[in-house]
Design a protein around this motif. Structure first.
Motif, PDB file in Angstrom:
ATOM      1  N   ASP A  33     -12.343  33.429  52.445  1.00  0.00           N
ATOM      2  CA  ASP A  33     -12.978  32.740  51.326  1.00  0.00           C
ATOM      3  C   ASP A  33     -14.151  33.593  50.823  1.00  0.00           C
ATOM      4  OD1 ASP A  33     -13.044  29.556  50.328  1.00  0.00           O
ATOM      5  OD2 ASP A  33     -14.877  30.685  49.986  1.00  0.00           O
ATOM      6  N   PRO A  65     -16.761  26.968  42.248  1.00  0.00           N
ATOM      7  CA  PRO A  65     -15.849  28.115  42.346  1.00  0.00           C
ATOM      8  C   PRO A  65     -14.925  28.010  43.548  1.00  0.00           C
ATOM      9  CG  PRO A  65     -18.056  28.723  43.073  1.00  0.00           C
ATOM     10  CD  PRO A  65     -18.159  27.331  42.527  1.00  0.00           C
ATOM     11  N   SER A 102     -12.414  30.899  45.356  1.00  0.00           N
ATOM     12  CA  SER A 102     -12.017  32.302  45.296  1.00  0.00           C
ATOM     13  C   SER A 102     -11.622  32.771  46.690  1.00  0.00           C
ATOM     14  CB  SER A 102     -13.173  33.149  44.749  1.00  0.00           C
ATOM     15  OG  SER A 102     -12.823  34.506  44.686  1.00  0.00           O
ATOM     16  N   ARG A 148      -7.619  39.512  45.011  1.00  0.00           N
ATOM     17  CA  ARG A 148      -8.432  38.303  44.842  1.00  0.00           C
ATOM     18  C   ARG A 148      -7.704  37.301  43.960  1.00  0.00           C
ATOM     19  NH1 ARG A 148     -13.099  38.935  41.962  1.00  0.00           N
ATOM     20  NH2 ARG A 148     -12.297  40.854  41.005  1.00  0.00           N
ATOM     21  N   HIS A 149      -7.854  36.026  44.303  1.00  0.00           N
ATOM     22  CA  HIS A 149      -7.314  34.931  43.498  1.00  0.00           C
ATOM     23  C   HIS A 149      -8.421  33.900  43.281  1.00  0.00           C
ATOM     24  CE1 HIS A 149      -3.465  36.694  44.637  1.00  0.00           C
ATOM     25  NE2 HIS A 149      -2.876  35.921  43.734  1.00  0.00           N
ATOM     26  N   GLU A 150      -8.475  33.330  42.084  1.00  0.00           N
ATOM     27  CA  GLU A 150      -9.507  32.341  41.760  1.00  0.00           C
ATOM     28  C   GLU A 150      -8.908  31.163  41.008  1.00  0.00           C
ATOM     29  OE1 GLU A 150     -12.565  34.199  39.496  1.00  0.00           O
ATOM     30  OE2 GLU A 150     -13.234  35.528  41.139  1.00  0.00           O
ATOM     31  N   ARG A 188      -9.291  29.292  37.850  1.00  0.00           N
ATOM     32  CA  ARG A 188      -9.910  29.549  36.556  1.00  0.00           C
ATOM     33  C   ARG A 188     -10.737  28.351  36.101  1.00  0.00           C
ATOM     34  NH1 ARG A 188      -4.805  32.370  33.313  1.00  0.00           N
ATOM     35  NH2 ARG A 188      -4.710  34.263  34.603  1.00  0.00           N
ATOM     36  N   LEU A 197      -4.187  29.044  41.862  1.00  0.00           N
ATOM     37  CA  LEU A 197      -5.086  30.186  41.991  1.00  0.00           C
ATOM     38  C   LEU A 197      -4.442  31.394  41.339  1.00  0.00           C
ATOM     39  CD1 LEU A 197      -6.303  29.739  45.699  1.00  0.00           C
ATOM     40  CD2 LEU A 197      -7.358  28.883  43.595  1.00  0.00           C
TER      41      LEU A 197
END
Length: 453
Positions: A165, A183, A185, A240-242, A244, A291
């Motif tokens: 994380d 957030p 991420s 990386r993945h988030e 949005r 993600l």
């Protein structure tokens, strides 16, 4: 008895010699005293796990602390990492073969006389390293003339996906009624892709997260909302993945004090058990939590990427609330036993929440009226104060709170059995043990009388 007479001139010359000699000793002792205290230097590097060949590098902090030492530094022996991992160091470090020497970093900060610096060390799996391989890194922190202490960190290779994380947010100025974008991420630190993941989040009482159709929700014992999501997708090494736009979260009227929103990511195939004591249910929602990849895959992960859990910390939400002391008034004759029920009521809307500190909230103090005897101490209560206090100080009982939260609209009360010894004493009182997390909005009702007539 034999008397001794010393002439005044001789005495003065002797005293002068003594003073001069003593001063000379003091001057000579100055540098020696300084050399006797060379200060100290200490270092710390935790154990490290890296992915197999093909995994991104991991940046790990080596912390160096020093007080009063000359030329603080750390020497590192890389011999024990052969065939397991490699370690890279900043340009200000000097490498000779398998030995590295790093001075106190130029970015070090001095606070209260102690200098603290962080040396970023980049670990990578060695070519051909196999799953489960372990090596050691020996390091010694020292300064000029300080005693050196050798320490050791273990480096382990673990093949497979390894989700970390990346969230560590601290927010101030948050108010009731705000809508936050929390957030989310993650990054894969392993050498294999992670196919699907589980995201588990905890929102303390008062904070209301958005509903998603691939998530389930429940409430734990501290009234926090627990959210468990199954997120589909392939999460490649270093990518990386988030989420949005962040995870929409409403700061509701029950929010009070500092809050910590936690999140944990796990590969779905190896995820641990679901949160215990929480009944998870789906909620109506028109979209799924997804993600998305951000940027290109990282060759080296930042020092912040170190754990599978993260947090968003909200500092000091003001929130409205009112804790009301509930006293009692009973009647009886001398020799009678009467029961008084005393405590606190939270009229809300804010909910005092001690889940971050782990303390119980809603505790109170009860001072009985003069002229009565408490026959037994109720469970969760005990006599408070110093045994050496004078007899003129009334005895006071402390009673624990109901738990880590004090819900709005509830009362925490305890019954005390009192024997009436006389009816001419002053009234007692009940009041909060502490004003947590601050003095409430109506302090005038924080103390209530307890009377026996």
């Amino acid at each position: 008895m034999r008397s001794v007479h010393v002439a005044r001139g001789r005495l003065l010359r002797g005293l002068t010699a003594l003073v001069v000699g003593t001063a000379g000793v003091a001057v000579a002792a100055g540098p020696a005293a300084a050399q006797d205290d060379p200060g100290w230097v200490d270092g710390w590097l935790g154990d490290v796990t890296v992915g197999g060949p093909g995994a991104p590098g991991r940046t790990v902090p080596l912390t160096l602390n020093s007080t009063g030492a000359s030329q603080p530094r750390v020497t590192i022996d890389l011999t024990g990492l052969a065939g397991v991992a490699t370690a890279g160091f900043p340009d200000y470090c000097v490498t000779q073969g398998t030995s590295v020497t790093c001075p106190m970093p130029p970015t070090a900060i001095e606070e209260f006389g102690t200098l603290t610096g962080t040396i970023p060390v980049v670990f990578r799996p060695a070519p051909g390293a196999v799953d489960g391989a372990t090596g050691t890194l020996d390091y010694t922190a020292l300064g000029e003339q300080t005693e050196a202490y050798a320490q050791q960190a273990t480096v382990t290779v673990r093949s497979g996906p390894d989700l970390l994380d990346l969230v560590d947010e601290h927010l101030t100025g948050v108010e009731v009624g705000d809508n936050l974008a929390v957030p989310v991420s993650v990054v894969n630190a392993g050498d294999h892709p992670a196919v699907d993941l589980r995201l588990t989040m905890r929102f303390p009482v008062g904070l209301v997260p958005t509903n998603y159709r691939n998530c389930r929700y429940g409430t734990n014992q501290s009234l926090a909302t627990v959210m468990v999501c199954t997120v589909r997708g392939t999460f490649a090494p270093g990518q990386r993945h988030e989420l949005r736009g962040g995870l929409g979260t409403t700061v509701g009227p029950a929010t009070l004090g500092s809050k910590r929103i936690t999140q944990v990511v796990e590969p779905l195939a190896s995820a641990g058990p679901l949160p215990s004591g929480v009944k998870l249910r789906s909620r109506d929602a028109d979209r799924a939590l997804r993600l998305r990849p951000v940027g290109t895959a990282l060759d080296v992960l930042p020092v912040e990427a170190s754990r599978a859990d993260g947090q968003t910390y909200l500092r000091g939400v003001h929130g409205a609330f009112d804790i009301v002391a509930t006293g009692a008034a009973v009647t009886g004759a001398v020799g009678d036993t009467v029961r008084v029920t005393v405590g606190l009521r939270n009229t809300g809307p804010g909910v005092p929440d001690g889940s971050i500190s782990g303390e119980s909230v809603g505790a109170f103090l009860f001072t009985p009226p003069a002229g009565v005897t408490v026959l037994a101490t109720p469970p969760g209560c005990w006599l408070s104060g110093d045994e050496e206090e004078p007899e003129t100080v009334p005895a006071t009982w402390y009673c624990n709170g109901p738990g880590s939260v004090f819900p709005a609209g509830t009362t925490h009360a305890v019954g005390f059995d009192l024997r009436i010894d006389s009816l001419s004493g002053a009234p007692g009182e009940v009041q909060p043990f502490q004003r947590y997390p601050r003095v409430d909005d109506d302090p005038s009702n924080d103390i209530a009388p307890v009377t026996v007539n």
